[in-house]
Scaffold this motif. Structure first.
Motif, mmCIF file in Angstrom:
data_model
loop_
_atom_site.group_PDB
_atom_site.id
_atom_site.type_symbol
_atom_site.label_atom_id
_atom_site.label_comp_id
_atom_site.label_asym_id
_atom_site.label_seq_id
_atom_site.Cartn_x
_atom_site.Cartn_y
_atom_site.Cartn_z
ATOM 1 N N TRP A 1 0.847 -1.204 0.000
ATOM 2 C CA TRP A 1 0.000 0.000 0.000
ATOM 3 C C TRP A 1 0.880 1.251 0.000
ATOM 4 O O TRP A 1 0.633 2.192 -0.738
ATOM 5 C CB TRP A 1 -0.910 -0.023 1.234
ATOM 6 N N ARG A 2 1.912 1.234 0.839
ATOM 7 C CA ARG A 2 2.813 2.398 0.915
ATOM 8 C C ARG A 2 3.658 2.539 -0.342
ATOM 9 O O ARG A 2 3.997 3.649 -0.753
ATOM 10 C CB ARG A 2 3.723 2.286 2.139
ATOM 11 N N GLN B 1 2.935 2.190 -3.387
ATOM 12 C CA GLN B 1 2.304 2.939 -4.476
ATOM 13 C C GLN B 1 2.450 4.444 -4.291
ATOM 14 O O GLN B 1 2.276 5.219 -5.218
ATOM 15 C CB GLN B 1 0.833 2.547 -4.643
ATOM 16 N N LEU B 2 2.782 4.851 -3.035
ATOM 17 C CA LEU B 2 3.019 6.267 -2.771
ATOM 18 C C LEU B 2 4.517 6.574 -2.763
ATOM 19 O O LEU B 2 4.931 7.677 -2.420
ATOM 20 C CB LEU B 2 2.397 6.662 -1.421
ATOM 21 N N GLY B 3 5.301 5.576 -3.084
ATOM 22 C CA GLY B 3 6.744 5.787 -3.170
ATOM 23 C C GLY B 3 7.424 5.755 -1.816
ATOM 24 O O GLY B 3 8.598 6.084 -1.694
ATOM 25 N N GLY B 4 6.701 5.357 -0.768
ATOM 26 C CA GLY B 4 7.281 5.380 0.579
ATOM 27 C C GLY B 4 7.857 4.032 0.989
ATOM 28 O O GLY B 4 7.724 3.038 0.319
#
Lengths: 311, 298
Positions: B292-293, B295-298
């Motif tokens: 999940w993270r 996909q936000l680049g985190g």
């Protein structure tokens, strides 16, 4: 010839005496612009189970500053890096809240003030302060406690020196949250105003006051404009002004944003830009931008700019 | 079949659906509150401590704010400030209205603990702000006879096809009950902006009231943060949705209880990623959260 700056009391007197006027469709125009920016993102947000996605002033600022950092802070919480400034801010904020709620009742002095403020922060737990900040306040003792007490008393006195005593019929209040739901609540723009005067059903214009305990940072201006946008779309009447007052270690600084159409357009444009950044993040091609935040960036270790020696 | 009797929204109908939904699980006692409707990830919930509901300054400030709003609505012919509404609320209940337990904030009313002076002050601050925001939202609605409803609970005993008994307790708590042009409306005050979860919570509360055999014509969702009110008629569509919500929440609770009882490893429990991953204590130990993270680049 020097012209003395008006006091906050004088400014509030002037703003609150203005007639409240309808926004003449301005809120709808701004909202339409924001909705249009979310539209292309919606399917991707839903597919990625990112809904509802909340954007507050810190997340917007992060995304506009550097899209790599902006994506990272959306995905996880990072520990507070410098606890003391956050703790001092929290203490000052809660002292102001106490002062407003008691309609200007005299504050205790010295260590009694710090002890009361600490208890108020603890009582407000769950409202935001991180565990490490509460632990720091709980751990203050001895000479350190006395030094923090002197500092808090001095900052509070300087901050409130030119404030008028809060009046019931001007609807002074604290910690007022404002949100705008976009695309049926898929994206939420959110802010929490430290102090609000007027507005609601008071029959007066709204004035928003933000309290800071350090120096004025450049992003405070953008935050003021974002808050003005939130209040305008929510209330369908623009606030008269957003004022940020910073009680630093040596003196008080103040920035005043009187709200007009240009300011609100600028704020909406910044949200649209951040949503564009989010789109690039979700496409896996965020723009990395160097800034003064780079040295403390939580994703520094995987940053291309750092790897290439460009920051 | 009339909605709310033996059909949709009625006890027999719900019990039958719960029985089907719990098939395959050992006997379980499930307690549901509106808060549980938003739970999504069984893996994260296995980690969550099973604490009993405990009043906090946060809940107290909302309760005191809503109560002050009732006082303000009861004195609609006067222009009260939020401070005055709060003060009057503390002084006494409007005629015919169940009094709010102010001693809960003032002394030893909160279980064995007393609210501290600091807790009382942050409660008052929050209540004043809430009533300042609620007043302009509710004033145009012409609400009459406002009262704070008591907490409601209902025990449903469901017998699944394998004849094992499950007890399900549904707790409901509308914030405000009033009449609007003769119709009985329940008001829910929610933080944030309107979203799909709020509709589900409103449906749940409407169902609890209906299951108790009481009449409710509509639920008003008031969003002071967003400056909006949404009105949902209590009809067959909403009650049917509420049944789906209860069945899904009870099944979720049964999955979590079963995993705890069997002391399952976390990786053996299903995960459902979502915005909660941002705060989840599992962090990168959870592959779904990591994805999940990512996909936000985190």
């Amino acid at each position: 010839v020097s012209v003395a700056e008006p006091t906050l009391a004088e400014l509030l007197e002037e703003w609150l005496a203005r007639p409240t006027v309808s926004d003449d469709g301005l809120a709808d125009t701004l909202l339409g612009r924001l909705e249009a920016a979310v539209g292309p993102l919606l399917a991707r947000l839903e597919a990625g189970r990112l809904v509802p996605l909340t954007l507050d002033k810190e997340r917007l600022e992060a995304m506009i500053g550097c899209e790599r950092r902006g994506g990272a802070v959306l995905g996880r919480t990072f520990p507070v890096r410098e606890v003391d400034p956050v703790a001092r801010g929290l203490l000052l904020d809660i002292v102001v809240r106490r002062w407003v709620t008691t309609l200007g009742a005299e504050l205790p002095r010295g260590e009694a003030l710090l002890e009361e403020a600490r208890q108020l922060v603890v009582a407000d737990r769950g409202g935001g302060p991180a565990d490490e900040v509460l632990a720091r306040l709980d751990g203050l003792a001895g000479e350190e406690f006395a030094a923090w007490a002197d500092d808090l008393e001095a900052r509070a006195a300087r901050l409130l020196a030119d404030w008028p005593r809060p009046e019931e019929d001007r609807w002074w209040r604290t910690e007022e949250r404002a949100v705008i739901g976009l695309a049926g609540g898929a994206v939420i723009l959110s802010g929490r105003f430290d102090v609000v005067v007027g507005g609601a059903a008071s029959g007066r214009p709204t004035v928003i006051l933000e309290v800071k305990s350090g120096r004025i940072w450049p992003e405070y201006g953008a935050a003021q404009e974002f808050y003005a946008l939130l209040a305008t779309v929510r209330d369908r009447i623009p606030p008269a002004a957003v004022v940020t007052v910073a009680a630093g270690p040596l003196g008080v600084e103040r920035i005043v944003a009187e709200v007009d159409v240009d300011l609100l357009e600028r704020a909406a444009g910044r949200v649209v830009a951040a949503l564009g950044g989010l789109e690039r993040v979700l496409e896996g091609r965020p723009e990395e931008r160097p800034s003064e935040r780079c040295p403390t960036c939580p994703v520094r270790s995987s940053c291309h700019l750092v790897a290439e020696g460009r920051v | 079949v009339t909605a709310g009797e033996t059909g949709i929204g009625g006890q027999e109908h719900l019990v039958a659906r719960l029985g089907e939904g719990l098939e395959g699980f050992p006997p379980t006692e499930v307690v549901l509150r509106a808060f549980d409707i938003g739970r999504a990830c069984p893996r994260a919930d296995v980690l969550t401590p099973e604490e009993p509901f405990r009043a906090s300054p946060r809940t107290a400030r909302k309760a005191a704010g809503v109560w002050s709003e009732i006082r303000l609505l009861s004195a609609a012919d006067e222009r009260l400030t939020p401070y005055e509404a709060y003060r009057r609320a503390r002084q006494g209940a409007p005629p015919g209205c169940r009094p709010f337990p102010w001693e809960w904030l003032a002394a030893d009313g909160r279980g064995r603990e007393a609210a501290s002076r600091a807790e009382r002050l942050v409660t008052a601050a929050g209540a004043v702000t809430l009533v300042a925001r609620l007043a302009p939202l509710l004033a145009p609605l012409d609400l009459a006879d406002p009262e704070r409803p008591s907490t409601t609970s209902l025990r449903v005993t469901a017998r699944s096809p394998d004849a094992e008994v499950r007890r399900v307790t549904l707790f409901g708590r509308l914030d405000l009950l009033a009449r609007e042009r003769g119709r009985r409306v329940g008001v829910l005050v929610r933080t944030g902006a309107p979203g799909i979860l709020h509709r589900r919570i409103a449906a749940y509360e409407a169902l609890v009231v209906r299951l108790q055999g009481r009449k409710l014509d509509a639920v008003l969702l008031a969003f002071p943060d967003a400056g909006r009110v949404e009105r949902l008629p209590v009809d067959e569509e909403l009650l049917s949705e509420a049944e789906d919500v209860v069945v899904a929440a009870v099944r979720h609770a049964a999955v979590v209880a079963d995993a705890r009882r069997r002391r399952r490893e976390l990786h053996e429990v299903d995960a459902r990623s979502g915005p909660e991953c941002r705060y989840c204590p599992l962090g990168d130990d959870c592959p779904e959260g990591r994805a999940w993270r990512a996909q936000l680049g985190g």
